[in-house]
Each structure stands twice: as structure tokens, then as C-alpha cells.
Design a protein around this motif. Structure first.
Motif, PDB file in Angstrom:
ATOM      1  N   THR A  69     -24.651   9.011  16.742  1.00  0.00           N
ATOM      2  CA  THR A  69     -24.695   9.797  15.462  1.00  0.00           C
ATOM      3  C   THR A  69     -25.512  10.833  15.345  1.00  0.00           C
ATOM      4  O   THR A  69     -26.752  10.809  15.867  1.00  0.00           O
ATOM      5  CB  THR A  69     -25.047   8.707  14.020  1.00  0.00           C
ATOM      6  OG1 THR A  69     -26.351   8.248  14.205  1.00  0.00           O
ATOM      7  CG2 THR A  69     -23.940   7.627  14.170  1.00  0.00           C
ATOM      8  N   GLY A  70     -25.313  11.689  14.496  1.00  0.00           N
ATOM      9  CA  GLY A  70     -25.946  12.941  14.355  1.00  0.00           C
ATOM     10  C   GLY A  70     -25.812  13.948  15.289  1.00  0.00           C
ATOM     11  O   GLY A  70     -26.635  14.915  15.377  1.00  0.00           O
ATOM     12  N   ILE A 120     -16.523  -0.719  18.962  1.00  0.00           N
ATOM     13  CA  ILE A 120     -17.323   0.430  18.331  1.00  0.00           C
ATOM     14  C   ILE A 120     -17.058   0.662  16.630  1.00  0.00           C
ATOM     15  O   ILE A 120     -18.245   0.901  15.961  1.00  0.00           O
ATOM     16  CB  ILE A 120     -16.279   1.849  18.880  1.00  0.00           C
ATOM     17  CG1 ILE A 120     -16.772   2.105  20.306  1.00  0.00           C
ATOM     18  CG2 ILE A 120     -16.793   3.410  18.029  1.00  0.00           C
ATOM     19  CD1 ILE A 120     -15.942   3.135  20.929  1.00  0.00           C
ATOM     20  N   ARG A 121     -15.858   0.279  15.941  1.00  0.00           N
ATOM     21  CA  ARG A 121     -15.824  -0.042  14.631  1.00  0.00           C
ATOM     22  C   ARG A 121     -16.768  -0.959  14.121  1.00  0.00           C
ATOM     23  O   ARG A 121     -17.543  -0.632  13.276  1.00  0.00           O
ATOM     24  CB  ARG A 121     -14.338  -0.617  14.481  1.00  0.00           C
ATOM     25  CG  ARG A 121     -14.082  -0.889  12.928  1.00  0.00           C
ATOM     26  CD  ARG A 121     -12.668  -1.361  12.806  1.00  0.00           C
ATOM     27  NE  ARG A 121     -12.383  -2.022  11.566  1.00  0.00           N
ATOM     28  CZ  ARG A 121     -12.674  -3.171  11.509  1.00  0.00           C
ATOM     29  NH1 ARG A 121     -13.141  -4.224  12.430  1.00  0.00           N
ATOM     30  NH2 ARG A 121     -12.565  -3.898  10.287  1.00  0.00           N
ATOM     31  N   LEU A 122     -16.931  -2.180  14.985  1.00  0.00           N
ATOM     32  CA  LEU A 122     -17.952  -3.378  14.404  1.00  0.00           C
ATOM     33  C   LEU A 122     -19.197  -2.751  14.393  1.00  0.00           C
ATOM     34  O   LEU A 122     -20.076  -2.735  13.471  1.00  0.00           O
ATOM     35  CB  LEU A 122     -17.700  -4.427  15.427  1.00  0.00           C
ATOM     36  CG  LEU A 122     -18.574  -5.734  15.109  1.00  0.00           C
ATOM     37  CD1 LEU A 122     -17.953  -7.094  15.493  1.00  0.00           C
ATOM     38  CD2 LEU A 122     -19.861  -5.602  15.594  1.00  0.00           C
ATOM     39  N   LEU A 123     -19.887  -2.345  15.304  1.00  0.00           N
ATOM     40  CA  LEU A 123     -21.071  -1.597  15.587  1.00  0.00           C
ATOM     41  C   LEU A 123     -21.516  -0.424  14.646  1.00  0.00           C
ATOM     42  O   LEU A 123     -22.490  -0.638  13.916  1.00  0.00           O
ATOM     43  CB  LEU A 123     -21.533  -1.135  17.031  1.00  0.00           C
ATOM     44  CG  LEU A 123     -21.321  -2.409  18.114  1.00  0.00           C
ATOM     45  CD1 LEU A 123     -21.324  -1.765  19.338  1.00  0.00           C
ATOM     46  CD2 LEU A 123     -22.578  -3.392  17.740  1.00  0.00           C
ATOM     47  N   ALA A 124     -20.339   0.172  14.486  1.00  0.00           N
ATOM     48  CA  ALA A 124     -20.728   1.394  13.431  1.00  0.00           C
ATOM     49  C   ALA A 124     -20.871   1.052  11.956  1.00  0.00           C
ATOM     50  O   ALA A 124     -21.734   1.521  11.321  1.00  0.00           O
ATOM     51  CB  ALA A 124     -19.252   2.376  13.462  1.00  0.00           C
ATOM     52  N   GLY A 140     -22.724  15.734  16.125  1.00  0.00           N
ATOM     53  CA  GLY A 140     -21.618  16.343  15.842  1.00  0.00           C
ATOM     54  C   GLY A 140     -20.251  15.728  16.410  1.00  0.00           C
ATOM     55  O   GLY A 140     -19.158  16.404  16.300  1.00  0.00           O
ATOM     56  N   ILE A 141     -20.387  14.366  16.701  1.00  0.00           N
ATOM     57  CA  ILE A 141     -19.187  13.638  17.512  1.00  0.00           C
ATOM     58  C   ILE A 141     -18.262  13.266  16.227  1.00  0.00           C
ATOM     59  O   ILE A 141     -17.027  13.576  16.584  1.00  0.00           O
ATOM     60  CB  ILE A 141     -19.947  12.539  18.071  1.00  0.00           C
ATOM     61  CG1 ILE A 141     -20.772  12.797  19.494  1.00  0.00           C
ATOM     62  CG2 ILE A 141     -18.266  11.452  18.515  1.00  0.00           C
ATOM     63  CD1 ILE A 141     -21.285  11.588  20.037  1.00  0.00           C
ATOM     64  N   GLY A 142     -18.694  13.062  15.236  1.00  0.00           N
ATOM     65  CA  GLY A 142     -17.757  12.776  13.989  1.00  0.00           C
ATOM     66  C   GLY A 142     -16.954  13.921  13.704  1.00  0.00           C
ATOM     67  O   GLY A 142     -15.713  13.811  13.407  1.00  0.00           O
ATOM     68  N   LYS A 143     -17.707  14.920  13.490  1.00  0.00           N
ATOM     69  CA  LYS A 143     -17.322  16.408  13.279  1.00  0.00           C
ATOM     70  C   LYS A 143     -16.117  16.815  14.246  1.00  0.00           C
ATOM     71  O   LYS A 143     -15.168  17.229  13.997  1.00  0.00           O
ATOM     72  CB  LYS A 143     -18.243  17.635  13.200  1.00  0.00           C
ATOM     73  CG  LYS A 143     -17.888  18.806  12.907  1.00  0.00           C
ATOM     74  CD  LYS A 143     -18.803  19.963  12.825  1.00  0.00           C
ATOM     75  CE  LYS A 143     -18.235  21.127  12.494  1.00  0.00           C
ATOM     76  NZ  LYS A 143     -19.053  22.336  12.328  1.00  0.00           N
ATOM     77  N   ALA A 197     -16.788   6.698  20.195  1.00  0.00           N
ATOM     78  CA  ALA A 197     -16.302   7.147  18.938  1.00  0.00           C
ATOM     79  C   ALA A 197     -14.683   6.877  18.765  1.00  0.00           C
ATOM     80  O   ALA A 197     -14.148   6.931  20.108  1.00  0.00           O
ATOM     81  CB  ALA A 197     -16.574   8.558  18.392  1.00  0.00           C
ATOM     82  N   THR A 198     -14.075   6.630  17.784  1.00  0.00           N
ATOM     83  CA  THR A 198     -12.764   6.309  17.614  1.00  0.00           C
ATOM     84  C   THR A 198     -12.344   7.378  16.413  1.00  0.00           C
ATOM     85  O   THR A 198     -13.125   7.809  15.575  1.00  0.00           O
ATOM     86  CB  THR A 198     -12.318   5.021  17.597  1.00  0.00           C
ATOM     87  OG1 THR A 198     -12.675   4.848  16.180  1.00  0.00           O
ATOM     88  CG2 THR A 198     -12.937   4.240  18.384  1.00  0.00           C
TER      89      THR A 198
END
Length: 158
Positions: free
Chosen positions: A88-89, A18-22, A91-94, A67-68
Motif C-alpha cells: 500500500t502507499g 489478497i482480499r482477505l489480507l487487505a 500508487g498501486i490502487g490508483k 492487487a486485484t
């Protein structure tokens, strides 16, 4: 709906991916292609897997990790906040930030810090983080990347 669960050692490679792709999709323009490739080289067993022993979480939709996010209590630091391209977009990060901040409050952390990537600083500002001075992040692998150290005071919920 996003479900957030604690990561296990079995999740290390998924979290690494997930980190790599993000990074490779969302940091374009903020960092060079060479920097992004060096930043994402290797595999989970190169040390990323040790993060699973911290307060490391996966955000899942229909059981699939998308997500992580991590709370490093040794440094009162929020980190490893990555969302898969395509998610993305939404609200997952939030939701992950809110979850990690709530966890920090439960653990009586009064202030959290983070090193925002250049492309993510505005996201964190929208969520109450302050900081604008550019610094250099030194990754465990020796890579040096421009970042913006930020902090947020966590008000106690009554």
C-alpha cells in the motif's frame, strides 16, 4: 512496475487471499474484528471464484500478484479493489482504478459506481468519485456492512 493482467480461474484463490489480507489489515477501525472475520471467512470456491469470469484483473510486481480489481459490466461497477499489506502507499490502487476506468471507457460505459468501504472513501474521492451518504452493503454471504455508494462520470477521451 505494476503489470495488470486478466485473472483466470487458476487465480481465484490468490485473489481471495489478497482480499482477505487487505481487509484484515486495512479495515481495522472502520469495522469490528468480528465483521472482518465474517467478511473474509471461507475460501474462493464459496463463490468468489465466479468473479474471475467477469473483467477481473490482477496487479503484479515481478510476476507476483499484489492487487486485484474488477469491472462488473452488468452494473457498471468497479469493485474488488484490494492491495496486499506491504504494497500500500505505492500508487498501486490508483493504477488499478485508472486501468479499470480506461477499460470502462473503451467499453463505452459513461458512469461507474462502487460501494466504498468506510476506510477507502477518501481514496476514491481523491480520484474523482462523489458520494458521502452512508448505506448498508449486503454481501452475497449475507453479511451487512456500512459503505458509501459513490459514482464517477467518465469523460470521453478524444
Amino acid at each position: 512496475m505494476l503489470e495488470i493482467r486478466r485473472a483466470t480461474q487458476d487465480d481465484a484463490q490468490t485473489a481471495f487471499d489478497i482480499r482477505l489480507l487487505a481487509i484484515r489489515s486495512q479495515c481495522i477501525g472502520a469495522y469490528t474484528a468480528e465483521q472482518m472475520m465474517l467478511w473474509t471467512r471461507g475460501c474462493a470456491e464459496d463463490g468468489y471464484d465466479t468473479l474471475m469470469d467477469k473483467h477481473f484483473y490482477l496487479g503484479c510486481i515481478n510476476g507476483e500478484p499484489v492487487a486485484t480489481g474488477m469491472l462488473d459490466l452488468a452494473n457498471n461497477e468497479i469493485g474488488a479493489l484490494f492491495v496486499l499489506p506491504g504494497f500500500t502507499g505505492r500508487g498501486i490502487g490508483k493504477q488499478m482504478v485508472v486501468y479499470l476506468e480506461a477499460l470502462a471507457r473503451e467499453l463505452e460505459v459513461e458512469e461507474v459506481i462502487l460501494d466504498a468501504t468506510l476506510n477507502a472513501a477518501e481514496f476514491y474521492r481523491r480520484h474523482g468519485y462523489v458520494g458521502s451518504e452512508q448505506a448498508i452493503y449486503h454481501s452475497p454471504s449475507g453479511l451487512q456492512l456500512a459503505c458509501i455508494p459513490m459514482r464517477k462520470y467518465l469523460h470521453r477521451s478524444h
